[in-house]
Motif scaffolding. Structure first.
Motif, short mmCIF file in Angstrom:
data_model
loop_
_atom_site.label_atom_id
_atom_site.label_comp_id
_atom_site.label_asym_id
_atom_site.label_seq_id
_atom_site.Cartn_x
_atom_site.Cartn_y
_atom_site.Cartn_z
N LEU A 1 0.83 -1.20 0.00
CA LEU A 1 0.00 0.00 0.00
C LEU A 1 0.87 1.26 0.00
N LEU A 2 1.85 1.30 0.91
CA LEU A 2 2.71 2.48 1.01
C LEU A 2 3.55 2.66 -0.25
N ALA B 1 3.37 5.83 -2.80
CA ALA B 1 4.56 6.68 -2.97
C ALA B 1 4.97 6.82 -4.42
N ASP B 2 4.55 5.87 -5.28
CA ASP B 2 4.82 5.95 -6.72
C ASP B 2 6.32 6.15 -6.98
N VAL B 3 7.10 5.18 -6.51
CA VAL B 3 8.56 5.25 -6.64
C VAL B 3 8.98 5.03 -8.09
N LEU C 1 7.05 12.77 1.71
CA LEU C 1 7.08 12.11 3.01
C LEU C 1 5.92 11.14 3.10
N SER C 2 6.22 9.87 3.32
CA SER C 2 5.21 8.86 3.58
C SER C 2 5.29 8.51 5.06
N VAL D 1 3.27 15.60 1.42
CA VAL D 1 2.88 14.50 2.30
C VAL D 1 2.00 13.53 1.51
N ILE D 2 2.40 12.27 1.49
CA ILE D 2 1.64 11.26 0.77
C ILE D 2 0.52 10.77 1.67
N ALA D 3 -0.69 10.95 1.23
CA ALA D 3 -1.85 10.54 2.03
C ALA D 3 -2.91 9.99 1.09
N GLY D 4 -3.12 8.71 1.14
CA GLY D 4 -4.16 8.11 0.32
C GLY D 4 -5.39 7.80 1.15
N ALA D 5 -6.47 7.46 0.49
CA ALA D 5 -7.69 7.08 1.20
C ALA D 5 -7.47 5.78 1.96
N ALA D 6 -8.11 5.66 3.11
CA ALA D 6 -7.98 4.44 3.90
C ALA D 6 -8.50 3.25 3.09
N PRO D 7 -7.73 2.17 3.00
CA PRO D 7 -8.16 1.03 2.21
C PRO D 7 -9.34 0.31 2.84
#
Length: 316
Positions: free
Chosen positions: A133-134, A138-140, A237-238, A256-262
């Protein structure tokens, strides 16, 4: 059955082994004979009554543990008979995992691929899905530089592998020199010890003075704040944890990397993907130590003392 029970919040000694009645699966549930139970750092924080859950602590008494692996030995009503005797890993709804038997929703079961050993599957259940997920959020990209904190832990060791496989230059950070060999063996280009003063300057030096593109921060507090000094302007920043007890506070110029809660379904998919990666040899969980069920308190103490490598498992 034997199970670890806690009647109060506090130190590791609140975890005691007792004989309890065997649980009975209800409609849509199964009973798993637990062969391995995973331990997460968050569980040590909940036990102590601090950390992310300190304002929403669970009711007591309780049997801790939210991730187990073993054979399905009983089926509740309305459960597919094909699941009988299946080798699975599963969440337990937040509690009940530190035991010889655990009830789980049939919908949460993930079949263990033949190419994956059961302890590895349990080690990947929580940390594998979180790492994927992380990493996805982060799309590395190839050529980027990534700082991974707690790189010798269960989650950090997976993040090192994923970022390396994506073509990034990974700098693994952990406490003490004993984790250096492990972190470098996972593909990290460099290792820094954040118990040493000036470790963040070492990170900047590794990048040729530019700073890293991404930080995977699971510690927060002073370590997180120092890590931010090694982030290039406009870097990402993750922030996924607060092992120190407080979150990292980023300045305004940090992305700041913040995605929706899975959703639960998405978490199951991620866990299954982690097992598939392991079966294909693309992801290697690190199990640094195991403890018998009766030594659950010692396992929690070792994790809190930062005396562990990789994942810690209980064996009922």
């Amino acid at each position: 059955m034997r199970a670890v029970v806690m009647d109060r919040f506090g130190g590791p000694d609140v975890l005691t082994v007792r004989e309890l009645a065997n649980p009975v699966p209800g409609p849509g549930q199964v009973l798993v004979a637990v062969e391995y139970a995973g331990i997460t750092f968050v569980e040590t924080q909940v036990r102590a009554g601090r950390g992310p859950a300190q304002h929403n602590l669970p009711a007591l008494p309780r049997v801790p543990g939210n991730g187990v692996g073993g054979r399905v030995v009983a089926l509740g009503p309305d459960v597919d008979q094909a699941l009988a005797e299946a080798l699975v890993v599963t969440t337990t709804g937040g509690a009940g995992g530190y035991a010889e038997l655990a009830v789980a929703d049939a919908a949460d079961l993930i079949l263990v691929p033949p190419a994956v050993e059961l302890p590895d599957a349990v080690a990947l259940l929580a940390d594998g899905r979180t790492a994927l997920l992380l990493h996805n959020q982060a799309d590395v990209h190839p050529g980027e530089s990534v700082l991974v904190e707690a790189a010798g832990g269960g989650l950090g060791s997976l993040l090192v592998q994923l970022a390396t496989a994506a073509g990034a230059t990974v700098i693994g950070a952990a406490r003490g020199d004993t984790k250096r060999e492990l972190v470098l063996s996972l593909g990290a280009a460099s290792y820094v010890d954040y118990a040493r003063p000036g470790w963040a300057r070492e990170v900047i030096e590794v990048t040729g003075g530019t700073g890293v593109d991404l930080i995977h921060d699971g510690i927060g507090g002073e370590i997180g704040a120092q890590a931010l000094t090694a982030l290039r302007p406009g870097g990402r920043l993750s922030s996924h944890g607060m092992a120190s007890g407080s979150w990292t506070e980023p300045p305004a110029d940090v992305t700041v990397i913040a995605g929706a809660a899975p959703t639960p379904a998405q978490l199951r998919t991620l866990a299954a993907q982690a097992l598939a990666h392991a079966a294909a040899g693309r992801l290697r969980p690190i199990i640094g130590q195991t403890f018998p069920l009766a030594e659950a308190a010692a396992a929690h103490q070792a994790i809190e003392n930062r005396a562990t490598l990789g994942k810690t498992l209980l064996i009922p």
